[in-house]
Design a protein around this motif. Sequence first.
Motif, PDB file in Angstrom:
ATOM      1  N   ARG A  46      -7.866  46.664  36.831  1.00  0.00           N
ATOM      2  CA  ARG A  46      -8.723  45.914  35.902  1.00  0.00           C
ATOM      3  C   ARG A  46      -9.049  44.527  36.451  1.00  0.00           C
ATOM      4  O   ARG A  46     -10.177  44.041  36.282  1.00  0.00           O
ATOM      5  N   LYS A  47      -8.093  43.904  37.102  1.00  0.00           N
ATOM      6  CA  LYS A  47      -8.357  42.584  37.674  1.00  0.00           C
ATOM      7  C   LYS A  47      -9.357  42.696  38.821  1.00  0.00           C
ATOM      8  O   LYS A  47     -10.283  41.890  38.939  1.00  0.00           O
ATOM      9  N   SER A  50     -12.758  43.135  37.314  1.00  0.00           N
ATOM     10  CA  SER A  50     -13.314  41.941  36.658  1.00  0.00           C
ATOM     11  C   SER A  50     -13.770  40.878  37.648  1.00  0.00           C
ATOM     12  O   SER A  50     -14.603  40.042  37.309  1.00  0.00           O
TER      13      SER A  50
END
Length: 291
Positions: A46-47, A50
Amino acid sequence: MQIARTVPEVRAAIQELKKRRGDEEATVGFVPTMGYLHEGHASLLRKARSENGIAMLSIFVNPLQFGPNEDFSRYPRDEERDLQVARDNGVDLVFLPDVSAMYPKTVKTKVAVAEVTDLLCGASRPGHFDGVSTVVTKLFNIIQPDRAYFGMKDAQQVAVIERMTEDLNVPVQIVPCPIVRESDGLALSSRNVYLSGEERRQALVLSQSLQLAEGWLAECGGDYRSVKALIEAHIRTSPLADIDYVEIMDYPSIRPAYDLPSTELEGTRLLIALAVRFGRTRLIDNRLFQI
């Protein structure tokens, strides 16, 4: 989501993704893994998603980092489940090579990082970090990511990779990410599936001892050997715990804090690192403290 299984396929897929987005300069965020993904891996994905135009994942159980008596053949694998985790977390491309794709010939070139690998897992697993450094170097050369994301559960691994990329001028930003834990404190690990119910219950002593260490550090000041002894005594309250190591190190140099003058430790970070076996399963955990 695309899947590539060879080096030419993954390189072509990266270029195609950039063209499809109309951005040849789109950044690539890369998460190298050995699969059997859990929420810790998902947080890295997810990082990467993003912070980058393209989010990439590799899944490869690297034989070079397993010793002769270690669990390469037993290491858990579940490709279908891993790919679903990747889809759920917005991954654009998965590199899923087999051993012949990564090592088509007998490996005669290896990457070794000195000193940072001498202690902790480097001491108890000889050659392990040479295997890690070699495969990560290969993956960086194949993929050429802008950022690479690593969990701090293996803090020594992060320190090794940061030093390797610095020494070799590898043009990638290493992004360390926090340890993800179960609600009861156990650090997430692909090896947790090996634990019996009782072993898992007793393994909670690791995170408990790291929490207690904060108070012991305050009480003992710079007497780190006393802190180490207190941690070891607490871990031994679990009958199934077999300690591999308990160490207090300067981070990221991975030098024992006991041997350093206080002037070298002022304002630095202390790493309390644990490796403990419960039955046949070796677990690691750690915590960083600012001093």
